[in-house]
Motif scaffolding. Sequence first.
Motif, PDB file in Angstrom:
ATOM      1  N   PHE A  44      38.486  44.995  34.614  1.00  0.00           N
ATOM      2  CA  PHE A  44      38.764  44.291  33.468  1.00  0.00           C
ATOM      3  C   PHE A  44      40.127  43.409  34.048  1.00  0.00           C
ATOM      4  O   PHE A  44      41.167  44.007  34.601  1.00  0.00           O
ATOM      5  CB  PHE A  44      39.332  45.112  32.391  1.00  0.00           C
ATOM      6  CG  PHE A  44      39.907  44.340  31.171  1.00  0.00           C
ATOM      7  CD1 PHE A  44      38.906  43.521  30.162  1.00  0.00           C
ATOM      8  CD2 PHE A  44      41.077  44.225  31.043  1.00  0.00           C
ATOM      9  CE1 PHE A  44      39.326  42.753  29.320  1.00  0.00           C
ATOM     10  CE2 PHE A  44      41.561  43.168  29.762  1.00  0.00           C
ATOM     11  CZ  PHE A  44      40.563  42.533  29.054  1.00  0.00           C
ATOM     12  N   CYS A  45      40.391  42.111  33.757  1.00  0.00           N
ATOM     13  CA  CYS A  45      41.401  41.453  34.294  1.00  0.00           C
ATOM     14  C   CYS A  45      41.705  40.552  33.055  1.00  0.00           C
ATOM     15  O   CYS A  45      40.959  39.762  32.469  1.00  0.00           O
ATOM     16  CB  CYS A  45      41.159  40.558  35.468  1.00  0.00           C
ATOM     17  SG  CYS A  45      42.440  39.470  35.875  1.00  0.00           S
ATOM     18  N   GLU A  46      42.942  40.490  32.594  1.00  0.00           N
ATOM     19  CA  GLU A  46      43.541  39.556  31.799  1.00  0.00           C
ATOM     20  C   GLU A  46      44.539  38.493  32.652  1.00  0.00           C
ATOM     21  O   GLU A  46      45.418  38.852  32.909  1.00  0.00           O
ATOM     22  CB  GLU A  46      44.383  40.118  30.709  1.00  0.00           C
ATOM     23  CG  GLU A  46      44.873  39.084  29.755  1.00  0.00           C
ATOM     24  CD  GLU A  46      43.664  38.137  29.174  1.00  0.00           C
ATOM     25  OE1 GLU A  46      42.931  38.374  28.548  1.00  0.00           O
ATOM     26  OE2 GLU A  46      43.958  36.762  29.686  1.00  0.00           O
ATOM     27  N   PRO A  47      43.842  37.003  32.509  1.00  0.00           N
ATOM     28  CA  PRO A  47      44.458  36.306  33.553  1.00  0.00           C
ATOM     29  C   PRO A  47      45.583  35.519  33.124  1.00  0.00           C
ATOM     30  O   PRO A  47      46.222  34.619  33.552  1.00  0.00           O
ATOM     31  CB  PRO A  47      43.446  35.169  34.009  1.00  0.00           C
ATOM     32  CG  PRO A  47      42.444  35.376  32.993  1.00  0.00           C
ATOM     33  CD  PRO A  47      42.625  36.644  32.392  1.00  0.00           C
ATOM     34  N   CYS A 103      40.677  39.840  40.230  1.00  0.00           N
ATOM     35  CA  CYS A 103      40.774  39.643  38.795  1.00  0.00           C
ATOM     36  C   CYS A 103      39.338  39.187  38.443  1.00  0.00           C
ATOM     37  O   CYS A 103      38.876  38.055  38.513  1.00  0.00           O
ATOM     38  CB  CYS A 103      41.764  38.083  38.657  1.00  0.00           C
ATOM     39  SG  CYS A 103      41.979  37.966  36.782  1.00  0.00           S
ATOM     40  N   LYS A 104      38.556  40.305  37.917  1.00  0.00           N
ATOM     41  CA  LYS A 104      37.349  39.778  37.229  1.00  0.00           C
ATOM     42  C   LYS A 104      37.088  40.801  36.048  1.00  0.00           C
ATOM     43  O   LYS A 104      37.549  41.882  36.317  1.00  0.00           O
ATOM     44  CB  LYS A 104      36.337  39.943  38.516  1.00  0.00           C
ATOM     45  CG  LYS A 104      36.470  41.332  39.045  1.00  0.00           C
ATOM     46  CD  LYS A 104      35.696  41.596  40.399  1.00  0.00           C
ATOM     47  CE  LYS A 104      35.549  42.868  41.052  1.00  0.00           C
ATOM     48  NZ  LYS A 104      35.462  42.921  42.321  1.00  0.00           N
ATOM     49  N   ASN A 105      35.889  40.514  35.326  1.00  0.00           N
ATOM     50  CA  ASN A 105      35.635  41.557  34.328  1.00  0.00           C
ATOM     51  C   ASN A 105      34.026  42.098  34.863  1.00  0.00           C
ATOM     52  O   ASN A 105      33.131  41.447  35.306  1.00  0.00           O
ATOM     53  CB  ASN A 105      35.498  40.824  33.132  1.00  0.00           C
ATOM     54  CG  ASN A 105      36.474  40.398  32.258  1.00  0.00           C
ATOM     55  OD1 ASN A 105      37.616  40.903  32.666  1.00  0.00           O
ATOM     56  ND2 ASN A 105      36.670  39.521  31.380  1.00  0.00           N
ATOM     57  N   ASP A 128      33.776  44.124  27.523  1.00  0.00           N
ATOM     58  CA  ASP A 128      34.061  43.149  26.477  1.00  0.00           C
ATOM     59  C   ASP A 128      35.342  43.499  26.164  1.00  0.00           C
ATOM     60  O   ASP A 128      35.790  44.732  26.089  1.00  0.00           O
ATOM     61  CB  ASP A 128      32.875  42.934  25.668  1.00  0.00           C
ATOM     62  CG  ASP A 128      32.843  41.808  24.650  1.00  0.00           C
ATOM     63  OD1 ASP A 128      33.733  41.025  24.932  1.00  0.00           O
ATOM     64  OD2 ASP A 128      31.994  41.602  23.932  1.00  0.00           O
ATOM     65  N   ALA A 129      35.982  42.761  25.237  1.00  0.00           N
ATOM     66  CA  ALA A 129      37.195  43.044  24.676  1.00  0.00           C
ATOM     67  C   ALA A 129      37.601  42.055  23.619  1.00  0.00           C
ATOM     68  O   ALA A 129      37.071  41.133  23.513  1.00  0.00           O
ATOM     69  CB  ALA A 129      38.489  42.751  25.763  1.00  0.00           C
ATOM     70  N   LYS A 187      33.525  33.699  22.151  1.00  0.00           N
ATOM     71  CA  LYS A 187      34.504  34.972  22.318  1.00  0.00           C
ATOM     72  C   LYS A 187      35.839  34.548  22.328  1.00  0.00           C
ATOM     73  O   LYS A 187      36.721  35.105  21.453  1.00  0.00           O
ATOM     74  CB  LYS A 187      34.050  35.846  23.639  1.00  0.00           C
ATOM     75  CG  LYS A 187      34.710  36.700  23.846  1.00  0.00           C
ATOM     76  CD  LYS A 187      34.342  37.898  23.384  1.00  0.00           C
ATOM     77  CE  LYS A 187      35.266  38.960  23.064  1.00  0.00           C
ATOM     78  NZ  LYS A 187      35.155  39.975  22.039  1.00  0.00           N
ATOM     79  N   MET A 196      39.122  35.225  20.076  1.00  0.00           N
ATOM     80  CA  MET A 196      40.240  35.694  20.705  1.00  0.00           C
ATOM     81  C   MET A 196      41.589  34.747  20.437  1.00  0.00           C
ATOM     82  O   MET A 196      42.279  35.197  19.983  1.00  0.00           O
ATOM     83  CB  MET A 196      40.344  35.479  22.226  1.00  0.00           C
ATOM     84  CG  MET A 196      39.235  36.521  22.965  1.00  0.00           C
ATOM     85  SD  MET A 196      39.647  38.269  23.113  1.00  0.00           S
ATOM     86  CE  MET A 196      41.015  38.158  24.498  1.00  0.00           C
TER      87      MET A 196
HETATM   88  C1  LIG Z   1      37.941  39.356  30.594  1.00  0.00           C
HETATM   89  O1  LIG Z   1      37.690  39.296  29.242  1.00  0.00           O
HETATM   90  C2  LIG Z   1      38.821  39.014  28.200  1.00  0.00           C
HETATM   91  C3  LIG Z   1      38.274  39.623  26.959  1.00  0.00           C
HETATM   92  O2  LIG Z   1      37.297  38.598  26.788  1.00  0.00           O
HETATM   93  C4  LIG Z   1      39.337  37.450  28.636  1.00  0.00           C
HETATM   94  O3  LIG Z   1      40.282  37.405  27.760  1.00  0.00           O
HETATM   95  C5  LIG Z   1      39.748  37.395  30.086  1.00  0.00           C
HETATM   96  O4  LIG Z   1      39.885  36.207  30.538  1.00  0.00           O
HETATM   97  C6  LIG Z   1      38.532  37.926  31.017  1.00  0.00           C
HETATM   98  N1  LIG Z   1      38.741  37.841  32.575  1.00  0.00           N
HETATM   99  C7  LIG Z   1      38.217  37.084  33.340  1.00  0.00           C
HETATM  100  C8  LIG Z   1      38.963  37.265  34.679  1.00  0.00           C
HETATM  101  O5  LIG Z   1      37.513  36.348  32.821  1.00  0.00           O
END
Ligand SMILES: *[C@@H]1O[C@H](CO)[C@@H](O)[C@H](O)[C@H]1NC(C)=O
Length: 218
Positions: A102-105, A151-153, A158-159, A199, A203
């Motif tokens: 999980f990454c929050e950029p 930095c990847k999901n 999901d979040a 999504k 958010m």
């Molecule tokens: C990962 O998922 C979160 C929640 O949907 C999102 O905010 C974030 O940008 C995503 N990270 C990447 C690297 O795409």
Amino acid sequence: MLAKSFLLSLLTVSVANAHFTLRYPEPLGKSAAKQDQGPCGGYSIDANTPVTQFYVDGDAVAYSSSHPEVKVLFRIIEGNSPDGPNSYKGFPIVEQYGAGDFCEPQVTAPKSLVGKQGIIQVVQNAVDGMLYACAYVRFVNGVNSKLPDTCKNGTGVDADFSADASLEAIFGSSSDTPSASETTSAPTGTGTPSSGSLKSFSMVAGVVGIAVAVLGGL
Ligand SMILES: *[C@@H]1O[C@H](CO)[C@@H](O)[C@H](O)[C@H]1NC(C)=O
């Protein structure tokens, strides 16, 4: 019967050891053995601690989590002490579904921290309690335009924005309470890479909702 309880205890052990691994910024230490110990999972800052540059207008916090459902706090702390007086919410509390990367950029820090050192603390409220990891950083101006490979999901991860009283309680004193201006610095649709998706729309709607809630509470 014996075999069953043996299996159960094995299961308990593997769950207890699983937890999460902070990948970016570089953590104080990589073992999750003491991750249930606050504030930094059994680690403290010393002469050998790595220092990562952290861009105050948007930078990545990446980890890999083994729990299928956690709530996560990204906390920005000024100075060398995790118990220091000034700390800020780097991003709204997120609930993550699905184990994996999980990454929050778009984690942000107050501009007033530019040029200073500080700590990025990641706290998970997980099925087996609170889990902690920290990274030591130097705050710099701008947005990180070269996000790390970590930095990847993960697929199936999901979040969504969430709330969590135990995580909020980490901001103990009133001086720690995030102000409305910090809340408005949370990402908006224009800066969201995937702003076309439903999504990210939800958010963004969540950010607005939280901002309204904070303003309403003032
Ligand atoms: C990962 O998922 C979160 C929640 O949907 C999102 O905010 C974030 O940008 C995503 N990270 C990447 C690297 O795409």
